[in-house]
Design a protein around this motif. Sequence first.
Motif, mmCIF file in Angstrom:
data_model
loop_
_atom_site.group_PDB
_atom_site.id
_atom_site.type_symbol
_atom_site.label_atom_id
_atom_site.label_comp_id
_atom_site.label_asym_id
_atom_site.label_seq_id
_atom_site.Cartn_x
_atom_site.Cartn_y
_atom_site.Cartn_z
ATOM 1 N N THR A 18 26.777 20.062 18.585
ATOM 2 C CA THR A 18 27.167 21.308 17.939
ATOM 3 C C THR A 18 26.453 21.479 16.605
ATOM 4 O O THR A 18 25.980 22.578 16.278
ATOM 5 C CB THR A 18 28.695 21.356 17.735
ATOM 6 N N ALA A 19 26.328 20.421 15.844
ATOM 7 C CA ALA A 19 25.621 20.483 14.571
ATOM 8 C C ALA A 19 24.151 20.834 14.790
ATOM 9 O O ALA A 19 23.576 21.634 14.042
ATOM 10 C CB ALA A 19 25.745 19.157 13.829
ATOM 11 N N TRP A 20 23.533 20.255 15.803
ATOM 12 C CA TRP A 20 22.135 20.568 16.099
ATOM 13 C C TRP A 20 21.965 22.029 16.497
ATOM 14 O O TRP A 20 21.049 22.702 16.015
ATOM 15 C CB TRP A 20 21.610 19.666 17.226
ATOM 16 N N ARG A 23 22.413 24.284 13.370
ATOM 17 C CA ARG A 23 21.253 24.213 12.475
ATOM 18 C C ARG A 23 20.062 24.957 13.056
ATOM 19 O O ARG A 23 19.392 25.726 12.359
ATOM 20 C CB ARG A 23 20.893 22.750 12.201
ATOM 21 N N ASP A 24 19.812 24.776 14.340
ATOM 22 C CA ASP A 24 18.683 25.439 14.974
ATOM 23 C C ASP A 24 18.892 26.956 15.046
ATOM 24 O O ASP A 24 17.961 27.718 14.798
ATOM 25 C CB ASP A 24 18.466 24.882 16.382
ATOM 26 N N ALA A 25 20.112 27.394 15.353
ATOM 27 C CA ALA A 25 20.401 28.826 15.434
ATOM 28 C C ALA A 25 20.227 29.485 14.073
ATOM 29 O O ALA A 25 19.664 30.580 13.974
ATOM 30 C CB ALA A 25 21.812 29.046 15.969
ATOM 31 N N PRO A 32 25.286 31.636 15.305
ATOM 32 C CA PRO A 32 25.613 30.395 16.004
ATOM 33 C C PRO A 32 27.045 30.330 16.538
ATOM 34 O O PRO A 32 27.374 29.408 17.279
ATOM 35 C CB PRO A 32 25.396 29.328 14.935
ATOM 36 N N SER A 33 27.894 31.295 16.194
ATOM 37 C CA SER A 33 29.322 31.204 16.541
ATOM 38 C C SER A 33 29.603 30.990 18.026
ATOM 39 O O SER A 33 30.344 30.073 18.374
ATOM 40 C CB SER A 33 30.057 32.452 16.056
ATOM 41 N N PRO A 34 29.071 31.824 18.924
ATOM 42 C CA PRO A 34 29.405 31.586 20.340
ATOM 43 C C PRO A 34 28.850 30.263 20.857
ATOM 44 O O PRO A 34 29.480 29.596 21.682
ATOM 45 C CB PRO A 34 28.779 32.763 21.077
ATOM 46 N N TRP A 35 27.715 29.879 20.357
ATOM 47 C CA TRP A 35 27.108 28.623 20.808
ATOM 48 C C TRP A 35 27.852 27.426 20.253
ATOM 49 O O TRP A 35 27.939 26.383 20.919
ATOM 50 C CB TRP A 35 25.632 28.578 20.426
#
Length: 54
Positions: A18-20, A23-25, A32-35
Motif C-alpha cells: 500500500t505504501a508503494w 508513493r507511486d500514485a 491514490p485513495s481507491p488504490w
Amino acid sequence: MNRKTLLAVTAVAHLLLTAWVRRDARKRDVDPSPWDALTLLTGIVGAVGYRRRR
C-alpha cells in the motif's frame, strides 16, 4: 510458522504494498485513495491492478 506469525507477515506485506502504491500514485499525480483501499484489503491483487491501470 504459527498462525499469529503468518497474520503479522501478511499484514506487513499489505502495508508495504500500500505504501508503494501510494508513493507511486502521488508521483504520477493520480488519486491514490481507491488504490490504497484495494491494495490494503487484497494485497498483491490491488498492487497488480494498480500497476496494469497506470
